[in-house]
Scaffold this active site. Sequence first.
Site, short mmCIF file in Angstrom:
data_model
loop_
_atom_site.label_atom_id
_atom_site.label_comp_id
_atom_site.label_asym_id
_atom_site.label_seq_id
_atom_site.Cartn_x
_atom_site.Cartn_y
_atom_site.Cartn_z
N ARG A 117 3.19 53.89 61.82
CA ARG A 117 2.73 52.48 61.86
C ARG A 117 1.31 52.27 61.31
O ARG A 117 0.66 51.27 61.61
CB ARG A 117 2.81 51.92 63.28
CG ARG A 117 4.20 51.97 63.86
CD ARG A 117 4.35 51.07 65.05
NE ARG A 117 5.66 51.28 65.66
CZ ARG A 117 5.89 52.16 66.62
NH1 ARG A 117 4.90 52.89 67.10
NH2 ARG A 117 7.10 52.30 67.10
N LYS A 139 -3.10 45.51 48.34
CA LYS A 139 -1.68 45.22 48.11
C LYS A 139 -0.98 46.54 47.83
O LYS A 139 -1.39 47.28 46.92
CB LYS A 139 -1.49 44.30 46.90
CG LYS A 139 -1.42 42.83 47.24
CD LYS A 139 -0.94 42.00 46.05
CE LYS A 139 -0.96 40.52 46.36
NZ LYS A 139 -0.56 39.70 45.20
N GLU A 181 -5.69 43.43 32.49
CA GLU A 181 -6.11 42.96 33.82
C GLU A 181 -7.62 42.65 33.82
O GLU A 181 -8.08 41.78 34.56
CB GLU A 181 -5.76 43.99 34.90
CG GLU A 181 -4.28 44.36 35.00
CD GLU A 181 -3.45 43.44 35.93
OE1 GLU A 181 -3.85 42.27 36.13
OE2 GLU A 181 -2.41 43.92 36.43
N LYS A 223 -12.71 41.08 41.73
CA LYS A 223 -11.57 41.26 42.62
C LYS A 223 -12.02 41.29 44.08
O LYS A 223 -11.38 40.68 44.95
CB LYS A 223 -10.79 42.53 42.26
CG LYS A 223 -9.60 42.71 43.21
CD LYS A 223 -8.34 43.19 42.59
CE LYS A 223 -7.18 43.08 43.58
NZ LYS A 223 -5.99 43.78 43.15
N GLU A 233 -3.47 36.55 50.67
CA GLU A 233 -2.89 35.59 49.70
C GLU A 233 -2.32 34.35 50.36
O GLU A 233 -1.17 33.94 50.11
CB GLU A 233 -1.84 36.29 48.83
CG GLU A 233 -1.59 35.53 47.52
CD GLU A 233 -0.67 36.26 46.56
OE1 GLU A 233 -0.93 37.43 46.25
OE2 GLU A 233 0.32 35.63 46.13
N ARG A 237 -6.14 33.87 46.40
CA ARG A 237 -5.85 35.22 45.90
C ARG A 237 -4.72 35.17 44.88
O ARG A 237 -4.64 36.03 43.99
CB ARG A 237 -5.50 36.18 47.05
CG ARG A 237 -5.21 37.58 46.53
CD ARG A 237 -5.15 38.66 47.58
NE ARG A 237 -4.89 39.93 46.91
CZ ARG A 237 -5.03 41.12 47.46
NH1 ARG A 237 -5.45 41.22 48.71
NH2 ARG A 237 -4.76 42.22 46.76
N ASN A 241 -2.68 36.55 40.15
CA ASN A 241 -1.31 36.68 39.65
C ASN A 241 -1.12 35.98 38.29
O ASN A 241 0.01 35.84 37.83
CB ASN A 241 -0.34 36.07 40.67
CG ASN A 241 0.67 37.06 41.19
OD1 ASN A 241 1.86 36.87 41.01
ND2 ASN A 241 0.22 38.13 41.81
N HIS A 244 1.65 37.03 35.90
CA HIS A 244 2.52 37.98 36.59
C HIS A 244 3.92 37.44 36.87
O HIS A 244 4.86 38.22 36.99
CB HIS A 244 1.87 38.46 37.89
CG HIS A 244 0.76 39.45 37.68
ND1 HIS A 244 -0.40 39.13 37.00
CD2 HIS A 244 0.62 40.75 38.04
CE1 HIS A 244 -1.19 40.18 36.97
NE2 HIS A 244 -0.59 41.19 37.59
N HIS A 248 6.28 40.00 35.60
CA HIS A 248 7.19 40.76 36.47
C HIS A 248 8.64 40.56 36.04
O HIS A 248 9.45 41.50 36.14
CB HIS A 248 7.00 40.32 37.93
CG HIS A 248 5.77 40.89 38.58
ND1 HIS A 248 5.33 40.51 39.82
CD2 HIS A 248 4.90 41.84 38.16
CE1 HIS A 248 4.23 41.19 40.14
NE2 HIS A 248 3.94 41.99 39.14
N HIS A 261 2.96 47.75 32.91
CA HIS A 261 2.62 46.55 33.69
C HIS A 261 1.58 45.69 32.95
O HIS A 261 1.76 44.48 32.81
CB HIS A 261 2.10 46.97 35.07
CG HIS A 261 1.59 45.81 35.89
ND1 HIS A 261 2.43 44.88 36.45
CD2 HIS A 261 0.32 45.43 36.23
CE1 HIS A 261 1.71 43.98 37.10
NE2 HIS A 261 0.43 44.29 36.98
#
Length: 359
Positions: A117, A139, A181, A223, A233, A237, A241, A244, A248, A261
Amino acid sequence: MQKLDVSLAERSYPIYIDRGLLGQDLIRGHVRGNQVMVVTNETIAPLYLDAVTRGLGDLQCDTLILPDGEQHKTLATLERIFDALMAHRHSRTTTLVALGGGVIGDMVGFAAACYQRGVDFIQVPTTLLAQVDSSVGGKTAVNHPRGKNMIGAFHQPRAVVIDTAVLDTLPEREFAAGMAEVIKYGLIRDPEFFQWLLDNQAALAARDTAPVAEAILRSCRNKAEVVAADETEQGNRALLNLGHTFGHAMETFTGYRDWLHGEAVSAGMVMAARMSLELGWLKQADLDRVSDSLAAWKLPVTAPEGMARADFSELMALDKKVQNGRLRLVLLNQIGDALVTGEYDPNALTRTLEAFCER
Ligand SMILES: NC(=O)c1ccc[n+]([C@@H]2O[C@H](COP(=O)([O-])OP(=O)(O)OC[C@H]3O[C@@H](n4cnc5c(N)ncnc54)[C@H](O)[C@@H]3O)[C@@H](O)[C@H]2O)c1
Ligand SMILES: O=C(O)C(=O)C[C@@H](O)[C@H](O)[C@H](O)COP(=O)(O)O
Ligand SMILES: [Zn+2]
């Protein structure tokens, strides 16, 4: 050495940036227990694994070498990390060390979020992309065959150790993918940085030490500021993206194999800029500047061959920013000023897809 802090509500953590950091005891200084597992891949292990483990010799230090590639960023690979942790009897006070690019960082971070956990982890990013983006902000995720980063968690590292010397072995195509990026930060919130990147293109492409370090520092600062203001987010935030949602979809369409990517993000940012133009927000001259800044790095500025409008629609509908069935996109008002869409004319998206897809 440069040091930045990512200041979160509950705690802060440092980002260290310099040449030669792998040979110092920075990683060791952020290990709280007496066990570590360094996880890397088969490409990076022969280059940098020894340098990292050498500084951890007084601890139980285990290593795990995973296969290389985005197609291995899966639940099945994650299981190998859990198996190794169990086999070597790692307890809740262990620390995982992610030595690699964004694929290793995202997987090891997610394993650290889940194992017992939640255990500590340290990011040691070895690609430009990981140094400027994926190692910072917490993330973590693996891909699902139907969608990128679909299974994951927010789990912040204890520290980020950026040794810029490791970029000496990074292939040119990977360096350029990282620049996508970097350029993103200029586009979403830092127009001066965008101009600085254009002015320093040749020195960056030659990988001159000082400008590369400055590009990393300014990216990480951007960042860290965004993440500090909105760790999970809930709001701004999402600006990180940019490109993206389109990107994606392209990565998923190509089976996480053909396009890197950063390459998909590059083409995605041009599509987002085109849609911003279609909505009457962005000027044609700025769309051209976006596209030219990426093309200068030989990054793709159009969609993959064979990808149809229907493919985009189907895959973009699974984007994590969809709320109550409504697709939200990150678009541009101007260079340095991005927004997350509320209501918008859906014909602008149709016209954008028509401009990039043959069918
Ligand atoms: N968590 C986040 O915030 C975030 C942000 C951006 C991207 N990502 C994720 O990051 C991943 C992409 O990361 P990436 O571009 O680093 O790809 P990657 O991790 O696949 O690394 C790219 C390639 O470079 C090799 N490599 C790494 N370091 C090297 C070095 N120093 N010398 C020689 N070769 C080296 C790797 O083995 C790999 O083949 C994607 O899965 C993306 O979704 C996550
Ligand atoms: O840190 C963030 O937030 C980002 O969005 C950074 C992106 O560059 C990165 O690719 C991220 O993994 C995308 O997240 P996702 O939630 O869209 O999968
Ligand atoms: Zn990204």
